[in-house]
Design a protein around this motif. Structure first.
Motif, PDB file in Angstrom:
ATOM      1  N   PHE A  47       0.830  -1.206   0.000  1.00  0.00           N
ATOM      2  CA  PHE A  47       0.000   0.000   0.000  1.00  0.00           C
ATOM      3  C   PHE A  47       0.865   1.256   0.000  1.00  0.00           C
ATOM      4  O   PHE A  47       0.577   2.229  -0.712  1.00  0.00           O
ATOM      5  N   ALA A  48       1.918   1.250   0.808  1.00  0.00           N
ATOM      6  CA  ALA A  48       2.798   2.420   0.890  1.00  0.00           C
ATOM      7  C   ALA A  48       3.458   2.703  -0.455  1.00  0.00           C
ATOM      8  O   ALA A  48       3.547   3.863  -0.887  1.00  0.00           O
ATOM      9  N   MET A  49       3.919   1.653  -1.134  1.00  0.00           N
ATOM     10  CA  MET A  49       4.550   1.846  -2.450  1.00  0.00           C
ATOM     11  C   MET A  49       3.551   2.397  -3.457  1.00  0.00           C
ATOM     12  O   MET A  49       3.896   3.231  -4.307  1.00  0.00           O
ATOM     13  N   TYR A  50       2.303   1.946  -3.378  1.00  0.00           N
ATOM     14  CA  TYR A  50       1.294   2.403  -4.333  1.00  0.00           C
ATOM     15  C   TYR A  50       0.942   3.875  -4.113  1.00  0.00           C
ATOM     16  O   TYR A  50       0.843   4.644  -5.076  1.00  0.00           O
ATOM     17  N   PHE A  51       0.766   4.260  -2.868  1.00  0.00           N
ATOM     18  CA  PHE A  51       0.275   5.602  -2.582  1.00  0.00           C
ATOM     19  C   PHE A  51       1.372   6.665  -2.437  1.00  0.00           C
ATOM     20  O   PHE A  51       1.119   7.850  -2.650  1.00  0.00           O
ATOM     21  N   PHE A  52       2.594   6.252  -2.087  1.00  0.00           N
ATOM     22  CA  PHE A  52       3.597   7.253  -1.741  1.00  0.00           C
ATOM     23  C   PHE A  52       4.792   7.331  -2.684  1.00  0.00           C
ATOM     24  O   PHE A  52       5.543   8.303  -2.632  1.00  0.00           O
ATOM     25  N   LEU A  53       5.018   6.330  -3.520  1.00  0.00           N
ATOM     26  CA  LEU A  53       6.102   6.453  -4.493  1.00  0.00           C
ATOM     27  C   LEU A  53       5.744   7.524  -5.521  1.00  0.00           C
ATOM     28  O   LEU A  53       4.595   7.610  -5.961  1.00  0.00           O
TER      29      LEU A  53
END
Length: 538
Positions: free
Chosen positions: A449-455
């Motif tokens: 989720f972090a990679m999807y929303f914050f990259l």
């Protein structure tokens, strides 16, 4: 663009209505057979291997396969075949040969239930909740796809189309549970092939054959591996390493070996050998599905110049527009019925899986533990109703993606890839501890989720490339966290792991069984064919 695109006639509508009446009738026919929870949720574990294999494949010929893969074929070319060959076949064989002995022999009713036995209740809860969330999100894709067909057929609004589609699925699954779903999926399998097979032949004939079509497409559209030397060498924006690690391993194995939508069909088989053969037999058909959906996408990319461009039809309409081009009245109705059948089978698969996980792994586990079988069947039917209501809402999320294939793979990268890391260590490393499995799974999902929303936007060459690499790194994080936490926490005793871990579980052997019924031999034949296909279309 005009909302009504397909020139449908009365005979087309009659064919579609007859189909809807037929599938609902199957639900009524098997309703009285649903006496226990195992009957409703797992078909009493009594279905022959050839039926479960067709249902296994048909449940994966839903909106993703038909609309989504045709759209992806038009957008990326023959590279889309990776989703079938390296992204599915090895994992399907692994499921049949190595994982079914653990799933079937332990008599689990769901994938989260295996996590409870192997790790702990907390791991089961995380997987049950995340699977329920993913399932209603993916079932929304099938609803959106069905609604899209109604919209272009008769000009209904998207909302009206979604509601009508939802009611039909709710009735036949609610009446007959998994049995109704499986027998409808077998019917849908044949309908899909009969209704769609003419498209690639008619399209290739118009374009002067395979070579004639490829001459009018970008060079990378005609190859599976040749243009994957670097990320920028093809429209998908992904190199061979990303395809192999991200799609072939993390995404492919994550979906085909741990997603309960898939596993549920194998658990309905009448014995362990039938359960093992279910994905192996299905893999023979899986290898040739690209002819049905990806080749039409290539044809559409040539014949519909404004496809996927501003003001033109979306990639998701590639297949319906080819039907309108080639099919006369009556045959168009059959083709549209085949598409609707595929969407219904995909959605029904999601709904039955959601219902089982909700009833056994959430409701029975945490809300009402000692109710009667009749009560759990009733709860399962209510779960179908609620699941479809939620799916109606998630159908509008699918609308925001230009390709529903990319949307589906986004979900798989977030949920299935980390889960595969947990399962792989759980089955093949007996030192993996209950809390190692729990924290590995939790942090793997959160990292995706972090990679999807914050990259930052533009980190990857395309949405597909982002999904492949996000899946890989989520898997890596899951494995690393599980190993680290397991090093500092207490593992279960060997006695508790019998039947759950490789090395502590007796492997099945079929020495007196004919070769064409033995999972291992059939799997070797599939692998040889797979290698030959990859060489031919290199």
């Amino acid at each position: 663009m005009d909302q009504t695109l397909l020139k449908t006639s009365l005979i087309d509508y009659v064919i579609i209505v007859i189909y809807f009446v037929f599938v609902i009738g199957i639900g009524f026919m098997v309703k009285n057979q649903m006496k226990t929870g195992e009957d409703f949720f797992l078909s009493g574990r009594s279905i022959p291997a050839w039926i479960t294999a067709l249902a296994f494949l048909s449940a994966n010929l839903g909106a993703l396969e038909v609309l989504g893969m045709a759209a992806s074929g038009a957008q990326y070319g023959l590279l889309t075949t990776h989703y079938y060959w390296i992204g599915a076949i090895p994992a399907m064989l692994f499921l049949g040969i190595y994982m079914m002995p653990f799933y079937y022999a332990t008599k689990i009713r769901s994938v989260p239930e295996y996590l409870k036995l192997r790790f702990n209740e907390a791991s089961r809860a995380v997987n049950a909740v995340s699977f329920a969330l993913m399932t209603v999100l993916t079932s929304g894709i099938s609803l959106y796809a069905m609604a899209l067909i109604f919209q272009v057929m008769v000009g209904w609004s998207l909302t009206t189309s979604i509601l009508i589609s939802a009611v039909v699925v709710m009735v036949y699954v609610g009446l007959g549970g998994l049995t109704s779903s499986i027998y409808n999926e077998v019917l849908q399998f044949f309908l899909i092939w009969i209704g769609l097979m003419l498209i690639p032949f008619l399209g290739l004939s118009e374009l002067g054959g395979w070579e004639g079509m490829l001459q009018r497409l970008p060079e990378s559209f005609g190859h599976v591996w040749a243009n994957t030397g670097a990320n920028g060498d093809n429209e998908m924006g992904i190199g061979w390493l990303g395809v192999t690690l991200g799609l072939g391993f993390a995404l492919g194995f994550g979906y085909w070996t741990t997603d309960f939508l898939v596993v549920q069909r194998t658990l309905a088989a009448r014995n362990l050998r039938a359960a093992q053969n279910t994905p192996v037999l299905a893999s023979f058909f899986k290898m040739i599905v690209p002819v049905l959906v990806i080749v039409p996408g290539l044809i559409a990319a040539v014949l519909i110049p404004d496809l996927g461009k501003p003001g033109g039809p979306t990639y998701n309409l590639a297949l319906p527009l080819l039907m309108e081009r080639y099919y006369p009245p009556g045959l168009l109705g059959l083709g549209l019925t085949a598409m609707l059948a595929s969407f219904m089978s995909g959605m029904a698969g999601n709904v039955t899986a959601f219902t089982t996980v909700w009833t056994y792994d959430i409701y029975q586990a945490y809300i009402k533990k000692d109710a009667s079988e009749k009560h759990y069947i009733s709860m399962g039917r209510w779960a179908i109703f609620v699941g479809i209501l939620i799916s109606i809402g998630t159908a509008y999320i699918a609308q925001s993606f230009s390709s529903i294939m990319d949307y589906m793979q986004t979900l798989f990268s977030m949920f299935n890839a980390p889960l595969f890391g947990t399962f792989l260590l759980g089955i093949f490393w007996k030192r993996a501890t209950p809390w190692g499995g729990f924290w590995g799974l939790v942090l793997g999902v959160l990292s995706a989720f972090a990679m999807y929303f914050f990259l930052p936007e533009g980190t990857f060459f395309s949405e597909a490339a982002g999904n492949f690499w996000r899946a890989w790194w989520a898997w890596v994080i899951t494995v690393v966290v599980t190993i680290v936490v397991s090093s500092f926490t207490k593992p279960k005793k060997d006695e508790e792991l019998k039947g759950l871990v490789y090395g502590l579980t007796e492997r099945p052997h079929y020495p007196n069984t004919r070769w064409y019924k033995r999972p291992g031999i059939l799997a070797i034949i599939v692998l040889v064919i797979l290698v030959v296909l990859n060489i031919l279309f290199w």
